[in-house]
Each structure stands twice: as structure tokens, then as C-alpha cells.
Enzyme design. Structure first.
Site, PDB file in Angstrom:
ATOM      1  CB  CYS A 118      -0.929  -0.022   1.217  1.00  0.00           C
ATOM      2  SG  CYS A 118      -2.098   1.348   1.274  1.00  0.00           S
ATOM      3  CB  CYS A 119       3.845   2.242   1.988  1.00  0.00           C
ATOM      4  SG  CYS A 119       3.225   2.524   3.653  1.00  0.00           S
ATOM      5  CB  CYS A 207      -2.058   6.425   6.372  1.00  0.00           C
ATOM      6  SG  CYS A 207      -1.271   6.922   4.824  1.00  0.00           S
ATOM      7  CB  CYS A 210      -0.787   2.822   9.153  1.00  0.00           C
ATOM      8  SG  CYS A 210      -1.432   1.907   7.741  1.00  0.00           S
ATOM      9  CB  CYS A 235       6.384   4.006   4.684  1.00  0.00           C
ATOM     10  SG  CYS A 235       7.175   5.609   4.471  1.00  0.00           S
TER      11      CYS A 235
END
Length: 244
Positions: A118-119, A207, A210, A235
Site C-alpha cells: 500500500c505504501c 495514514c 496505520c 514505509c
């Protein structure tokens, strides 16, 4: 005259500037590179912006909008923009890449698969697009932010994660030797803007899914990706730290 990047002895500069102040490091960075930008997201970065504003009125700042930030963070970005009268360049992820990831795995796949995919889509690729246009960038990394991954960061380095054979990227970490206490002493003394989430126990803010507040005596990095091993808590923006 700005020196050619290949003319800079980075090891010697690191040895020299590791003993100096963040202001001296920033002054050198801004004088040496025309095509340089401050990466902004948190408290440390605003300290850098505040120091830079006392050196020059002509400096660049960019930030990453992942689409998953807290509402307080979005308000904070605008507060900093207005407070310093700066243009804040916002980098967004590729919409098609986000849509493909969400369509395949949903919105919270990182809890099962780890945060790197995702990162990669929401942060690393937009960052790479920006860094490909720069000769150097400035970050708010500190050694004590994450003893597992940041304990040895220099104040000046070649960014091995984002350099290419045709493009050497220099990275400045002026606050590398500062503690969290020093950052907040500066913020309080000079009335520097900060994210209001800090008043609710958030220390390291990323985020929304997270990031969580930390308890007393917990390390700040325990509020990020708490379901993963501490040695993996980068990340990808500072992937070079994992290579050291």
C-alpha cells in the site's frame, strides 16, 4: 556558483557538518543546490521550514497526500502553507494504481499483507516521481525516531534508494542528531504550528489506519504499523535506512 554534484565529497561533508547545527546544514544545502526541496509531513519538517524561512524566502516544499490522512493533518498542511506564505506542492498517488489495489484486496489489506504494498502505491511511487525532478531533498529524520532503522542516519548522504545510474540524488537530514525533546522545545519557544493530533497522544503521524496514539513510556514508533516487527517499520520513503 552551485557545485556539480560529482564534485562534492559527501563523506567529507558529512564528517564536517555532523558537528554543526541544523541551521548551518540547511544553509549549506540551500546555498549549494538550486533544485532542492523540503519534504513536509510532521513536526520535524515544520521546524525545518521555520529555520529555512529565516535563511531564505526562496525555497521549495512538497508533501505526499496518500488519500488516507487524518482530517487534522489536512488542516495542518493548510495551516503551515498560510503561516509561512509558501507554495506547498502536493504529490498524489496514481488513481488507477490505487483503484487496482483496492479492487483486488480491499481497503485494509496491509493488516494481513504488511504495509509495503500500500505504501508503495500511495507514498513511494509519488515520492519517486518528485525526487526524479530534484538534485537534492531535505528530510526531518532523527536517529532516535527508530533505533532499529534510523540509528545511523547521517546529516548528509547520497540517497541510494532513489538515485539512478544517471541521476545522483543527495539527501540532507539536518535534525538527525536532535532528540524529540529538542524538536518540541523549538516548536514551543517559537510558536511553530503543529498537528493537533499531538495533543491526543499521537507522536509519529502517518495514514489514519496505520497510526495510533502511544502510551506513556512507549517509543513513538510503536504508534506506527504496530502489527509488524520494529525492524520493518520504514514505509519506503527512507528505504536506504534498511540497507545500512
Amino acid at each position: 556558483m552551485v557545485a556539480a554534484h560529482t564534485d562534492l565529497n559527501i563523506a567529507a561533508l558529512e564528517a564536517e557538518y555532523s558537528k554543526t547545527t541544523p541551521k548551518e546544514i540547511l544553509n549549506f544545502a540551500l546555498e549549494t543546490f538550486d533544485n532542492i526541496s523540503i519534504s513536509f509531513s510532521g513536526a520535524e519538517d515544520v521546524v525545518l521550514i521555520d529555520i529555512a524561512s529565516k535563511i531564505s524566502k526562496n525555497f521549495q516544499v512538497f508533501t505526499l497526500d496518500t488519500g488516507r490522512l487524518h482530517s487534522e493533518t489536512y488542516q495542518f498542511l493548510d495551516q503551515v502553507r498560510e503561516h509561512y506564505g509558501i507554495k506547498l506542492e502536493v504529490m498524489f498517488p496514481d488513481a488507477a494504481e490505487v483503484q487496482a489495489l483496492v479492487s483486488e484486496k480491499g481497503l485494509f489489506s496491509f493488516y494481513q499483507d504488511g504495509h509495503k504494498e500500500c505504501c508503495g502505491v500511495r507514498k513511494v511511487r509519488p515520492l519517486r516521481r518528485k525526487l526524479n525532478t530534484l538534485d537534492a531533498w531535505i528530510t526531518g529524520q532523527r536517529k532516535d525516531q527508530s533505533p532499529s532503522t534510523r540509528n545511523h542516519i547521517p546529516v548528509i548522504e547520497v540517497d541510494t534508494a532513489f538515485s539512478t545510474p544517471d541521476h545522483q540524488l543527495i539527501k540532507f537530514n539536518p535534525l538527525a542528531n536532535w532528540s524529540s525533546a529538542q524538536v518540541w522545545e523549538y516548536i514551543r519557544a517559537l510558536d511553530v504550528p503543529y498537528n493537533k493530533l499531538h495533543e491526543r497522544g499521537f507522536v509519529s503521524i502517518g495514514c489514519e489506519p496505520c497510526t495510533r496514539p502511544v502510551l506513556p513510556n512507549q517509543h513513538e514508533r510503536e504508534g506506527r504499523w504496530w502489527w509488524e516487527e520494529s525492524t520493518a517499520k520504514e514505509c519506503g520513503l527512507h528505504l536506504g535506512n534498511l540497507q545500512k
